[in-house]
Design an enzyme around this catalytic site. Structure first.
Site, PDB file in Angstrom:
ATOM      1  N   ASP A  21       3.588   4.729  -1.375  1.00  0.00           N
ATOM      2  CA  ASP A  21       3.462   4.655   0.080  1.00  0.00           C
ATOM      3  C   ASP A  21       4.146   3.385   0.564  1.00  0.00           C
ATOM      4  OD1 ASP A  21       2.730   5.201   2.657  1.00  0.00           O
ATOM      5  OD2 ASP A  21       0.603   4.731   2.399  1.00  0.00           O
ATOM      6  N   ASP A  52       8.068   8.270   4.291  1.00  0.00           N
ATOM      7  CA  ASP A  52       7.640   7.017   3.664  1.00  0.00           C
ATOM      8  C   ASP A  52       6.599   7.166   2.569  1.00  0.00           C
ATOM      9  OD1 ASP A  52       5.659   7.801   5.415  1.00  0.00           O
ATOM     10  OD2 ASP A  52       5.164   5.777   6.054  1.00  0.00           O
ATOM     11  N   GLU A  53       6.309   8.377   2.124  1.00  0.00           N
ATOM     12  CA  GLU A  53       5.355   8.515   1.026  1.00  0.00           C
ATOM     13  C   GLU A  53       5.611   9.793   0.237  1.00  0.00           C
ATOM     14  OE1 GLU A  53       1.213   9.314   1.952  1.00  0.00           O
ATOM     15  OE2 GLU A  53       1.745   9.787   4.025  1.00  0.00           O
TER      16      GLU A  53
END
Length: 360
Positions: free
Chosen positions: A12, A105-106
């Site tokens: 993350d 983003d993860e």
């Protein structure tokens, strides 16, 4: 394979959009920054400095400014975020093809069997985070455990720029001590309801029978019953069948005239055509999404007998759907999406996010 033998990493990025802005503009470092917002927008991301003032994503911009009058508001640059996300994903694929992106983003990674033959998932997570920093200048946090649920929970523990492992021998003890609001999938409303039922942590949840939890929370009850016991067997899924394909744009300034809307619909239709070609899909149902300045949202759809295949037809129907809008107000977001896809043309597409555990 025994579920306890799996090694799952959840990576993350730390305050991703805001961190990109601070990296690209060093003058913003150490200052409270939010991406998106302002008087009429919504915060897309907040830097850690801004979060100290209680600013969070999805918060109306005017409230964010009330909490922090010296907040620096920057315009989103989604193409830049996608570019960096692609660099990060390339790093993941150096270790495994079992990558399940959740967003820009993860992502989850299954590194039980990995390309480098590294036995320790801890080592892999550290290497990935180091490479991300070296290549992008950004930091990431990671969680490591035997399933996606535990890895997701663990990645939030040592943020920012940290990682945590939940060893299989620690799972049950960890879950019993975990505050109920820290359970992934339990939101604020459900957490408050559980508090009313005197369920404050995993131990309290574990004391309830499956039947009781199902009666109280429906299908989610079985999920709660299992995860508190460390049971979550969903595999990392690197590909999913596309059920729809779409594009949307949130505007820095609300669109107040129809000419601006027409121009944006033209752009979105062209982008949707490009995405259709890239994914090799066609669809029979076009949906227009409209979000107004007051955050009310409406969708209008039209199905056709022949598959949409080109820009001109997409744009023509999009304009027809626009005419069906409920009322005239400034528009802050427009989106177009295709569904009822050609099953023959539909592909498995990447989704915009197993070793002795002594070595984890």
């Amino acid at each position: 394979m025994n579920a306890a033998d799996r090694k799952i990493i959840h990576v993350d990025m730390d305050a991703f959009y805001a961190s990109v802005e601070q990296h690209d503009n060093p003058e913003l470092k150490g200052k409270p920054v939010c991406v998106g917002g302002g008087q009429y927008g919504v915060v897309a991301a907040a830097s850690y400095e801004a979060r100290k003032y209680g600013i969070r994503s999805a918060m109306p911009g005017r409230i964010a400014l009330e909490k922090c009058p010296h907040l620096i508001v920057v315009k989103p640059r989604f193409q830049r975020y996608k570019e960096i996300s692609g660099q990060i994903r390339d790093i993941f694929y150096e270790y495994t093809d079992l990558v399940e992106p959740l967003s820009l983003d993860e992502a989850y990674l299954d590194v039980t069997e990995n390309k480098k033959g590294i036995s320790s998932a801890n080592t892999i997570a550290r290497e990935i985070r180091q490479k991300i920093f070296e290549r992008t200048g950004l930091t990431a946090s990671a969680g490591i455990s035997v399933n996606k649920f535990l890895a997701k929970v663990a990645s939030d523990y040592n943020k920012p720029n940290g990682q945590k492992t939940i060893h299989p021998t620690q799972v049950l003890e960890f879950m019993e001590k975990l505050p109920i609001e820290k359970f992934y999938g339990i939101g604020k409303v459900t957490a408050n309801r559980m508090h009313e039922l005197h369920i404050f942590n995993g131990a309290d949840l574990k004391a309830r029978s499956e039947q009781e939890l199902t009666t109280l929370f429906g299908k989610s009850g079985k999920y709660y019953y299992n995860v508190v016991r460390g049971i979550h067997e969903n595999p990392v899924r690197p590909h999913r069948i596309a059920k729809s394909v779409g594009v949307e744009e949130t505007f820095w300034e609300n669109l107040a005239d129809e000419e601006s809307v027409f121009e944006q619909l033209k752009t979105l239709s062209k982008e949707l055509e490009t995405r259709m070609l890239k994914k090799n899909v066609k669809g029979k149902a076009l949906t227009l999404k409209i979000k107004y300045r007051d955050f009310t949202q409406y969708t209008r759809s039209k199905s056709v007998e022949e598959f949409f295949s080109d820009f001109s037809r997409l744009n023509s129907i999009a304009l027809e759907l626009w005419k069906l809008r409920p009322y005239d107000r400034p528009v802050r977001l427009l989106g177009l999406s295709l569904s009822n896809l050609d099953s023959h043309g539909s592909k498995k597409v990447s989704v915009q996010l197993k070793i002795p555990f002594e070595d984890i």
